[in-house]
Every structure is written in structure tokens, then in C-alpha cells.
Design an enzyme around this catalytic site. Structure first.
Site, PDB file in Angstrom:
ATOM      1  N   SER A 229       0.833  -1.190   0.000  1.00  0.00           N
ATOM      2  CA  SER A 229       0.000   0.000   0.000  1.00  0.00           C
ATOM      3  C   SER A 229       0.879   1.255   0.000  1.00  0.00           C
ATOM      4  CB  SER A 229      -0.961  -0.033   1.186  1.00  0.00           C
ATOM      5  OG  SER A 229      -1.959   0.954   1.062  1.00  0.00           O
ATOM      6  N   GLU A 352      -9.721  -4.794  -3.995  1.00  0.00           N
ATOM      7  CA  GLU A 352      -8.977  -3.875  -3.133  1.00  0.00           C
ATOM      8  C   GLU A 352      -9.900  -2.956  -2.328  1.00  0.00           C
ATOM      9  OE1 GLU A 352      -5.763  -3.587  -2.572  1.00  0.00           O
ATOM     10  OE2 GLU A 352      -4.627  -4.299  -4.314  1.00  0.00           O
ATOM     11  N   HIS A 450      -8.091  -5.319   0.113  1.00  0.00           N
ATOM     12  CA  HIS A 450      -6.805  -4.695   0.395  1.00  0.00           C
ATOM     13  C   HIS A 450      -6.253  -5.241   1.715  1.00  0.00           C
ATOM     14  CE1 HIS A 450      -3.949  -1.419  -0.212  1.00  0.00           C
ATOM     15  NE2 HIS A 450      -4.175  -0.925   0.991  1.00  0.00           N
TER      16      HIS A 450
END
Length: 542
Positions: A229, A352, A450
Site C-alpha cells: 500500500s 482492493e 486490500h
């Protein structure tokens, strides 16, 4: 439209990047951590800055809380990282240093749980080392940069312990702390001064690794920098650094990099800084330097309200194109100069955006007209066509499902694929993956969200026992995929190639095959996995 077996009907929610959920309560961080008593068997290393005594954990030599830069406090708040002055005698390195100041709530959020825990303090620029031996073995090195939406996380989190990689891969593993939120990302535009203080921290940490890791049994010429990320965006931003003519690392692993973020320029960043100053009633950086850090962190919550926009992932603090530390989009740094020669492994999770939107009641009530308006930002007058395509990919999809897939593609999947395309076109090595295994947590609404790949990469589910999004995963499926992914990451770090037996053959991403490894209960390589969506985003022919 047959291309996406990876799309499934799931629900979705609204928030921040990689664990950076809105949290409250900001404990001060000077509380000391009790250190285990040293004994004659404790590992000791001699560095230019002084002597370190670590500990033995699980058969590994571990050194915690090692300073790599001067404390960024007082006059050094909002200044680039400065060299650490060193110390006299033997420094105890058996306890983690404080984490960077950040929002915190006991128990965390309903997806990831906690992502960074007390103690917190501005004096946070430390790193941690796990090694099979402080010897002359010259092992490959992995440096892990945590994510957290630019506002949360820590190198001392159990989730990111270097134990499994060091033990299973005979690697030296380094995790780092760096400045977060307003302390790391505000930009003041002072004459001749740069921004991106977080980036100067990370560069200082990498220089420390290059100059010192041999004392821990590591090879300074075999460094892989990995991150997820916001940490993956950091990896890209670091790729252009080449101090003294030498690249700082040889390989890069980018897990869910948000390469679709629009990095603000100096003027745009100064607008955000003005909003922050207004929240605190300060007129300039000089006044802010006198504000205790807990008040700075508390202002983060109002920054969400001032900078947020419907249908977009909330990021109240962002890097800046300051022309000094960062002069172009981070992805571009992996295409030319020092970054072009770095081996790259890049990937994303299938859903995500479910991380931030799947559990949000307001977003669950989104209408088709609202989502169409958001789609126009991406597709212009082809928004209706795009909406239909996303809707058909998930039979029975609600508007929020279309929105989440759109956000995930905008922010993660499509820009990651674009980077793979451009590197392949230049003949530069790049491997791509998509993580598909859904979690049954929250009635399956999160799907392959995610952050979900993280415990699989580290193969350390015992360290994630407080993470709600792992509830219900079948151990047999979970552990098999984790073993496969963990071994592939180790192989890439050691050799620059993620292939390992008995995994199916994983070819480099090329302009002909566009091979992407689909990581699931049954892992298989797929050609041009996102081809339909890639073509959908190409401008219509005139």
C-alpha cells in the site's frame, strides 16, 4: 465480455489505505519497554555509530530499536532526516523503539484490527533487524516498509516480524519506522526546503542498511525493498535514488501500490497545509513547531472531513512533487535511471476497495446516478458504457459494487498493470500477480480485500490473531496458499525470480502474453487477466 472470472458479487464500505482507519485516543509515547536481560550468549555487533547488543529469539539474532537518524524533534521537526550522532559504550537493542505518532483506538477497526500500537513518540526513527547470524555469510537482505494510508503503522508490529523470512529464507530482514501523518507529510514551501520528510527518513534507513548490514550477516549488494500500500508507493519513490553512483537496492516488491493517486504539486500541497494550520489556529510552521504532537495527530480527524471526496479513498496527507526529493510520479522512477535496472514484483488484490467501502452503510445506499457521476471522472462520456461493463461482471451487482470495482481499478489494478506494460515494453524484468482468495469474514462482503495478502506473504497467521478480516478462512486452503506465496517471495528476494517448485511456471509479464499469477485456493498463471478492463480504459478510436 468474458475476461474476469475474478469478479464476484460482494458488498462493500468507506475509509483509508492499509489499515489507516479513523481511530481516536492518542496516548503519549515515552513509556519505556522492559528489555530482557542480556547474557553472555547475546549477539553483539560493532558499528561506526557504536556497539549494539541484541537478543536471541527463535534461534535468530534480533536487534530492535536501532536508531538510523537523529530524533526529528524540536528544531528538527519538519526537517529532512539528519545523521545520528552515535553513542558511547554498548547500546541495548532488545526492545522496540516507539512507533511514529498516529491515531489510535484500543481494538482498532472491524477489518484489520489495530495497525500500530503505543508507545508513540516523535523520537521514532529506528529500525529492527532479524538475522540467522551476525557473521560474514553475506545473505540477501529484505527491507520491509509498512503501509497505513500515510498515517498509521509501525516496523515493530508483530504482523511484520522478520522472523519467518529470516528463518525460512536464510535472509537478513529489516523493518523500519518513519514519520507519518502531519509530521511526515505536511509541506511548507520554505525557501530552498524540501518536503516528503517521510521519504528522507526512508532514504536514511536504506543508507544505514547499505553501510551497516554486513555486520549483521547481510549483503549490501543484494537488497530487496518490499512494501504494501503506502509502503509500496514508497518503494517506487525510492527507486530513483543512487547516492555515490550506487543504487540503494537491487529488487523491489510492490504489493497493492496506490499508483493511481494524483500526487499533489507544491501549490496543491500548500492548500492542504493551509487547511491544517487553520484547524490548529496556527499561522505558520514556526508556531506549529511549538504544538505538542498529540494535538497535531488529533487534527488528522478534521483533515479527513476537509480533504475527503465522495467515491474516493480518503487520504488526508499525501506525498508532494516538491522538485527536490520527488520530481515525478513514483511509478516513472521504475522506468528510467537507477530504477530501470531494478527487478520488480508487483500485484494487487482482486477486490482492493472492499477494505474501505464494503462495510459502510452510507456507501451501501449509493445510487446508480451517484456512481455514474463518479465514473465520469474516469471515463468521461463513456461512463455509462463502463458502468454497464462493471455491472455485468457481477450479476446482481448493486451500485456500490460497481463503485468499489471502479475505485479498486482506478487506484490499484490498472495503474499497476500500466507500470508492468511500460516496463515490459522496455524489456525490463517485471512479474505480476493478482490475489483472489476471498475471506468469509463479515459474511463474505470483504472478498479479496486490500491487505488480505499480507499474512500469506509473511506466512505468520499466529501474528494476526486480532485481525477480524481473517475470520473463517479454512486452515487447509489458507496455509497451502501462504506456503506457496511465502516461498515465491523468498525466491524473488534471493534470485530475482519468484519461481519455486511446485508452483506453476510464473513467466515474466510481457507484451505478448501479459502473464499474471492468480493466487487462490488453486494457483494458476493467466494470460492477460485484466485485458478487457485494460482495453475499456483506452481512448475510443476517433
Amino acid at each position: 465480455m468474458t475476461d474476469d472470472p475474478s469478479r464476484r458479487k460482494v458488498l462493500k464500505n468507506g475509509g483509508v489505505l492499509a489499515g489507516a482507519t479513523l481511530l481516536s485516543g492518542i496516548p503519549d509515547g515515552r513509556a519505556a519497554q522492559a528489555a530482557p536481560r542480556a547474557d553472555a550468549s547475546s549477539p553483539v555487533v560493532e558499528l561506526p555509530s557504536g556497539r549494539l547488543r541484541g537478543g536471541i529469539e527463535g534461534g535468530l539474532a534480533v536487534f530492535k530499536g536501532v536508531p538510523y537518524a537523529a530524533p526529528p524533534v524540536g528544531a528538527l521537526r519538519w526537517r529532512p532526516a539528519q545523521p545520528h550522532p552515535g553513542w558511547q559504550g554498548t547500546r541495548d537493542a532488545t526492545a522496540f523503539g516507539p512507533s511514529a505518532p498516529q491515531p489510535y483506538r484500543e481494538g482498532g477497526d472491524q477489518v484489520l484490527g489495530t495497525h500500530g500500537s503505543p508507545p508513540f513518540d516523535e523520537d521514532c526513527l529506528t529500525l529492527n533487524v532479524w538475522t540467522p547470524g551476525a557473521d560474514n555469510a553475506r545473505r540477501p537482505v529484505m527491507v520491509w516498509i509498512h503501509g497505513g494510508g500515510f498515517i498509521s503503522g509501525s516496523g515493530s508490529m508483530p504482523n511484520y516480524s522478520g522472523e519467518t523470512f529470516a528463518r525460512d529464507g536464510d535472509l537478513v530482514v529489516v523493518t523500519i519506522n518513519y514519520r507519518l501523518g502531519p509530521l511526515g507529510y505536511l509541506y511548507f514551501g520554505e525557501d530552498g526546503a524540501n518536503g516528503n520528510f517521510w521519504l528522507t527518513d526512508q532514504l536514511a534507513a536504506l543508507r544505514w542498511v547499505r553501510d551497516n548490514i554486513a555486520a549483521f550477516g547481510g549483503d549490501p549488494d543484494q537488497i530487496t525493498v518490499a512494501g504494501q500500500s503506502g509502503g509500496a508507493l514508497s518503494v517506487a519513490a525510492l527507486a530513483g535514488a543512487r547516492p555515490k553512483g550506487r543504487p540503494l537496492f537491487r529488487r523491489a516488491i510492490l504489493q497493492s501500490p496506490p499508483l493511481g493517486l494524483q500526487i499533489p504539486n507544491r501549490a496543491e500541497s500548500l492548500q492542504r497545509t493551509a487547511a491544517f494550520l487553520d484547524i490548529l489556529g496556527a499561522k505558520d510552521v514556526a508556531e506549529l513547531r511549538a504544538v505538542p504532537w498529540p494535538r497535531l495527530i488529533a487534527a488528522t480527524f478534521e483533515m479527513f472531513g476537509r480533504t475527503g471526496k465522495w467515491g474516493y479513498w480518503s487520504t488526508p496527507f499525501l506525498p508532494v512533487l516538491d522538485g527536490v526529493t520527488l520530481d515525478r510520479d513514483p511509478a516513472d522512477l521504475l522506468l528510467s535511471g537507477a530504477g530501470a535496472d531494478i527487478d520488480v514484483l508487483i500485484g494487487w488484490t482482486r477486490e482492493e476497495a472492499n477494505f474501505a467501502f464494503a462495510l459502510s452503510e452510507p456507501y451501501a445506499a449509493a445510487t446508480k446516478d451517484q456512481v455514474l457521476a463518479r465514473a465520469r471522472d474516469t471515463f468521461g462520456n463513456r461512463a455509462a458504457e463502463a458502468y454497464t461493463a462493471y455491472e455485468e461482471a457481477r450479476p446482481g451487482a448493486r451500485p456500490v459494487d460497481v463503485l468499489m470495482d471502479l475505485i479498486g481499478d482506478d487506484l490499484f489494478r490498472m495503474p499497476a498493470l500500466a507500470l508492468a506494460e511500460r516496463r515490459a515494453a522496455r524489456g525490463r524484468p517485471v512479474w505480476a500477480y493478482q490475489f483472489n482468495l476471498p475471506t468469509p469474514a463479515h459474511d463474505g462482503r470483504l472478498a479479496a480485500a486490500h491487505c488480505l495478502e499480507l499474512p500469506f506473504v509473511f506466512n505468520n497467521f499466529d501474528k494476526w490473531s486480532q485481525a477480524p478480516f481473517l475470520a473463517g478462512l479454512r486452515p487447509g486452503v489458507r496455509d497451502g496458499l501462504a506456503a506457496t506465496m511465502h516461498a515465491s517471495w523468498i525466491s524473488f528476494i534471493r534470485t530475482g525470480d519468484p519461481n519455486q517448485h511446485p508452483m506453476p511456471r510464473w513467466e515474466r509479464y510481457g507484451r505478448d502474453s501479459r502473464t499474471t499469477m492468480a493466487l487462490d485456493s488453486v494457483t494458476a498463471a493467466a494470460d492477460d487477466l485484466a485485458g478487457y478492463w485494460r482495453r475499456l480504459r483506452q481512448p475510443a478510436s476517433s
